[in-house]
Design a protein around this motif. Structure first.
Motif, PDB file in Angstrom:
ATOM      1  N   ASN A 421       1.942  -8.223  78.530  1.00  0.00           N
ATOM      2  CA  ASN A 421      -0.172  -8.759  79.035  1.00  0.00           C
ATOM      3  C   ASN A 421      -0.264  -7.804  80.327  1.00  0.00           C
ATOM      4  OD1 ASN A 421       0.409 -10.973  77.005  1.00  0.00           O
ATOM      5  ND2 ASN A 421       0.886 -12.796  78.821  1.00  0.00           N
ATOM      6  N   MET A 452       8.372  -1.473  75.889  1.00  0.00           N
ATOM      7  CA  MET A 452       8.800  -1.961  77.018  1.00  0.00           C
ATOM      8  C   MET A 452       9.175  -1.229  78.465  1.00  0.00           C
ATOM      9  SD  MET A 452       9.760  -5.848  75.454  1.00  0.00           S
ATOM     10  CE  MET A 452       9.837  -6.641  77.224  1.00  0.00           C
ATOM     11  N   SER A 479      10.690  -6.639  80.880  1.00  0.00           N
ATOM     12  CA  SER A 479      10.512  -5.590  80.987  1.00  0.00           C
ATOM     13  C   SER A 479      11.915  -4.874  81.816  1.00  0.00           C
ATOM     14  CB  SER A 479       8.439  -4.577  80.949  1.00  0.00           C
ATOM     15  OG  SER A 479       7.816  -4.732  79.671  1.00  0.00           O
ATOM     16  N   ASP A 504       6.560 -13.913  84.694  1.00  0.00           N
ATOM     17  CA  ASP A 504       6.708 -15.656  83.991  1.00  0.00           C
ATOM     18  C   ASP A 504       7.704 -16.191  83.847  1.00  0.00           C
ATOM     19  OD1 ASP A 504       6.892 -13.735  81.856  1.00  0.00           O
ATOM     20  OD2 ASP A 504       4.635 -14.160  81.233  1.00  0.00           O
ATOM     21  N   ALA A 506       8.929 -14.989  81.193  1.00  0.00           N
ATOM     22  CA  ALA A 506       9.256 -15.232  79.928  1.00  0.00           C
ATOM     23  C   ALA A 506       8.814 -13.439  78.633  1.00  0.00           C
ATOM     24  CB  ALA A 506       7.719 -16.479  79.527  1.00  0.00           C
TER      25      ALA A 506
HETATM   26  C1  LIG Z   1      11.498  -1.489  73.760  1.00  0.00           C
HETATM   27  C2  LIG Z   1      10.205  -3.178  73.104  1.00  0.00           C
HETATM   28  N1  LIG Z   1      10.958  -3.965  72.893  1.00  0.00           N
HETATM   29  C3  LIG Z   1       9.971  -5.168  71.912  1.00  0.00           C
HETATM   30  C4  LIG Z   1       8.598  -4.902  72.032  1.00  0.00           C
HETATM   31  C5  LIG Z   1       7.218  -5.695  71.841  1.00  0.00           C
HETATM   32  N2  LIG Z   1       6.559  -6.893  72.923  1.00  0.00           N
HETATM   33  C6  LIG Z   1       5.948  -5.990  73.429  1.00  0.00           C
HETATM   34  S1  LIG Z   1       5.630  -6.956  74.415  1.00  0.00           S
HETATM   35  C7  LIG Z   1       6.931  -7.624  75.029  1.00  0.00           C
HETATM   36  C8  LIG Z   1       7.054  -8.689  76.076  1.00  0.00           C
HETATM   37  C9  LIG Z   1       7.139  -8.306  77.218  1.00  0.00           C
HETATM   38  O1  LIG Z   1       7.548  -8.857  78.351  1.00  0.00           O
HETATM   39  P1  LIG Z   1       7.223  -9.281  80.063  1.00  0.00           P
HETATM   40  O2  LIG Z   1       8.042  -7.405  79.781  1.00  0.00           O
HETATM   41  O3  LIG Z   1       7.841 -10.343  80.434  1.00  0.00           O
HETATM   42  O4  LIG Z   1       5.858  -8.882  79.835  1.00  0.00           O
HETATM   43  P2  LIG Z   1       5.015 -10.339  79.898  1.00  0.00           P
HETATM   44  O5  LIG Z   1       3.756  -9.885  78.741  1.00  0.00           O
HETATM   45  O6  LIG Z   1       5.151 -10.912  79.959  1.00  0.00           O
HETATM   46  O7  LIG Z   1       3.849  -9.539  80.817  1.00  0.00           O
HETATM   47  C10 LIG Z   1       7.627  -7.552  73.810  1.00  0.00           C
HETATM   48  C11 LIG Z   1       9.184  -8.576  73.557  1.00  0.00           C
HETATM   49  C12 LIG Z   1       8.059  -4.246  72.862  1.00  0.00           C
HETATM   50  N3  LIG Z   1       6.491  -3.453  73.120  1.00  0.00           N
HETATM   51  N4  LIG Z   1       8.835  -2.488  72.867  1.00  0.00           N
END
Ligand SMILES: Cc1ncc(C[n+]2csc(CCOP(=O)(O)OP(=O)(O)O)c2C)c(N)n1
Length: 591
Positions: A421, A452, A479, A504, A506
């Motif tokens: 996000n 991530m 991340s 968050d 999540a």
């Molecule tokens: C290495 C990797 N695994 C899975 C994904 C798929 N993915 C994209 S965004 C996301 C969630 C990210 O969560 P967070 O870092 O907590 O950030 P938020 O969206 O909560 O701000 C995932 C699992 C990805 N982009 N990169």
């Protein structure tokens, strides 16, 4: 012994001495000598047995002022650091890993660099050639788990060096391929016995000229474009991620012809969001004002500059963009082939293309193109949406955090935005009050591959490339849990990096994506983690931010000047819906 015989013996001894002196160089030293020649400062990586001779050579080189190793905590982090370094400097960066798991760990970072066209030399070790096929520890050559093959699919050039005599040729090939025709990673897999072998040579190439980027321009196409510009009534310019070096010339032309301009998400950092002709980000998490500008039927010419028109940069291959009003300008053929509908393709170095257009205008005695006065100025992007929680003490909203953070950061700050996000919030809302122009831009995101944790290592590499500027990494808790260990490199290297964690509990993008698409709510929850305690365990200063008031009361000056990292654990409003509609549309979840 006669005098003649004596002289002959002495000569022989001297020759043997010279030969042994020449042979005292290892193949790894030759490699490092080339890195010195092209001004490489750092080799990002994690050491291990099969790559040890490279580290030995780096130690010897570092003592005479050559490149020094920066040890990442995970090899993907090393590649992300190299990526961040290359974006900041515009130079080739170098990363390395040992054989086996070192090489496979590296892959995500290298693949990301490939998809984002980052010039990078990637070196991996292998067990000795003599042992390959015998079940040697961490062998990843053709005889087993083949990391060379894996890396080959995300490199512009990739080969194993199977004889010391090949090293120089293959290295030069790799270095040149990393730059041209499209920048990207080039990979050398070098068995440990090859790295150790004695070589009877010093560098025979002078790379200063060979590595200079070509400066070609299709003049006929530039002339045709100029004619079309003179005839056009209303022009929109889409500035893409490849425009960093040409931004001054592009904006000069935009201003002269009073065109509206929009940017792809990865080009937002090149411009000031307060420019009067700016209509917003076109593409993923962008602004409706940008799509309105593109949809305006009175627009008869759209200049698309320096972008490959992928999902995020073309607004999901939006037909308001991809039609015969389009003129595509780029140095890279692979980008130009994405626009078969274009009325004109202008191949060439972007800076030079715009310089020639400006010169043509000047020669014509036109300060501006005549119809300019009639052209409507598009409305300015609204960047003053408050999104401040109505209730005091309520969780801080990510929109508000983005705006305030951007406005409070020093003008020379660099923002690296992580996948998740954070990308959507930053593309849409992050806005600097003022900024100093830089080739890499004030805001950097990764398009296409979007792993991530990219921004965490990337921020470290950026800060190493330029210690004079504060670096801000905006990332998510997911991340951070995946790659947060790289923060300790920022600590060890005393780098001014502010890690802003949107906490968050999540995988927020997954959670909101499921909600928006009506999918099963599954697999997104994370345990609550107190990142200020994690930072404390690493010896990194931190602050918890729960509300807008807490953020306002925070003295950020210390974080932006302190020679070391700072963590902001920001407990954001988890219910705010990120602007990620485009992604759902292209995934097919929403029509
Ligand atoms: C290495 C990797 N695994 C899975 C994904 C798929 N993915 C994209 S965004 C996301 C969630 C990210 O969560 P967070 O870092 O907590 O950030 P938020 O969206 O909560 O701000 C995932 C699992 C990805 N982009 N990169």
């Amino acid at each position: 012994m006669t005098e003649l015989l004596k002289t002959q013996v002495l000569k022989k001894e001297r020759l043997a001495q010279i030969k042994s002196q020449q042979q005292s160089i290892e193949a790894a030293d030759l490699l490092v000598a080339y890195l010195e020649q092209i001004g490489v400062e750092y080799v990002f990586g994690v050491p291990g047995g099969a790559i040890e001779p490279l580290y030995n050579a780096l130690a010897r080189s570092a003592r005479r002022g050559g490149p020094r190793p920066v040890v990442a905590r995970h090899e993907a982090g090393a590649a992300f650091m190299a990526d961040g370094y290359a974006r900041e400097t515009g130079k080739l960066s170098v990363c390395c890993a040992t054989s086996g798991p070192g090489g496979t760990n590296l892959i995500t970072g290298v693949a990301c660099a490939y998809d984002n066209e980052i010039p990078m030399l990637v070196i991996t070790g292998q067990p000795s050639l003599l042992l390959q096929g015998k079940g040697a520890l961490q062998e990843t050559s053709y005889a087993g788990v083949d990391s060379d093959a894996m890396l080959r699919s995300c490199a512009r050039y990739s080969t194993q060096v199977t004889h010391p005599e090949q090293l120089e040729r293959k290295l030069i090939n790799a270095l040149l391929s990393a730059y041209q025709p499209t920048p990207g990673p080039a990979h050398l897999s070098i068995p440990v016995n090859v790295l150790r072998s004695k070589l009877n040579q010093s560098p025979s190439y002078n790379l200063s000229k060979l590595m200079r980027p070509p400066s070609f321009v299709d003049n006929t196409a530039v002339q045709e474009l100029y004619t079309q510009l003179k005839q056009a009534h209303r022009v929109v310019v889409l500035i893409g991620g490849g425009c960093g070096k040409a931004i001054e010339e592009i904006l000069e032309l935009v201003e002269k012809i009073a065109a509206a301009f929009v940017v792809t998400p990865d080009a937002k950092g090149f411009i000031s969001p307060r420019h009067p002709l700016y209509c917003g980000v076109f593409g993923f998490a962008g602004h409706s004002s940008a799509t309105e500008a593109m949809n305006d039927l009175k627009v008869d010419l759209i200049l698309v500059v320096g972008t490959a028109l992928g999902e995020w940069t073309s607004n999901g291959w939006d037909e308001s963009l991809l039609n015969d009003r389009l003129v595509h300008i780029d140095a890279c053929e692979a980008h130009l082939m994405r626009s078969p509908m274009a009325r004109l393709h202008v191949r060439g170095d972007i800076k030079r293309v715009f310089m020639r257009l400006l010169t043509a205008m000047h020669k014509d005695g036109r300060d501006e193109i005549p119809s300019m006065g009639e052209r409507r100025r598009f409305r300015k992007i609204s960047d003053d949406d408050p999104y401040r929680s109505a209730l005091p003490g309520a969780p801080i909203k990510p929109q508000y955090l983005m705006r305030e953070l951007g406005w409070r950061a020093p003008a020379n700050s660099r923002f690296l935005i992580d996948s998740g996000n954070s990308t959507t919030w930053a593309i849409h809302h992050l806005s600097m009050y003022d900024h100093q122009a830089s080739t890499g831009g004030w805001m950097r995101v990764t398009m296409n591959f979007a792993p991530m944790g990219w921004a965490i290592g990337g921020a470290v590499g950026t800060a190493l490339a330029n210690r004079d500027v504060p670096v801000v990494c905006i990332t998510g808790d997911g991340s951070l849990l995946m790659n947060g260990q790289e923060m300790t490199v920022a600590l060890a290297e005393k780098l001014t990096v502010v890690f802003v964690i949107l906490n968050d509990s999540a995988l927020g993008m997954v959670k909101h994506g499921q909600r928006l698409a009506g999918a099963e709510p599954i697999g997104f929850e994370l345990p609550f983690v107190d990142f200020s305690l994690m930072a404390a365990s690493m010896g990194i200063p931190s602050h918890v931010v729960r509300s807008a008031e807490e953020f306002e009361n925070l003295d950020l000056n210390v974080a932006f000047t302190h020679k070391g990292p700072t963590v902001l654990d920001v407990r954001i409003d988890r219910e705010e819906v990120p602007p990620m509609g485009l992604r759902l549309k292209t995934l097919g979840g929403v029509t």
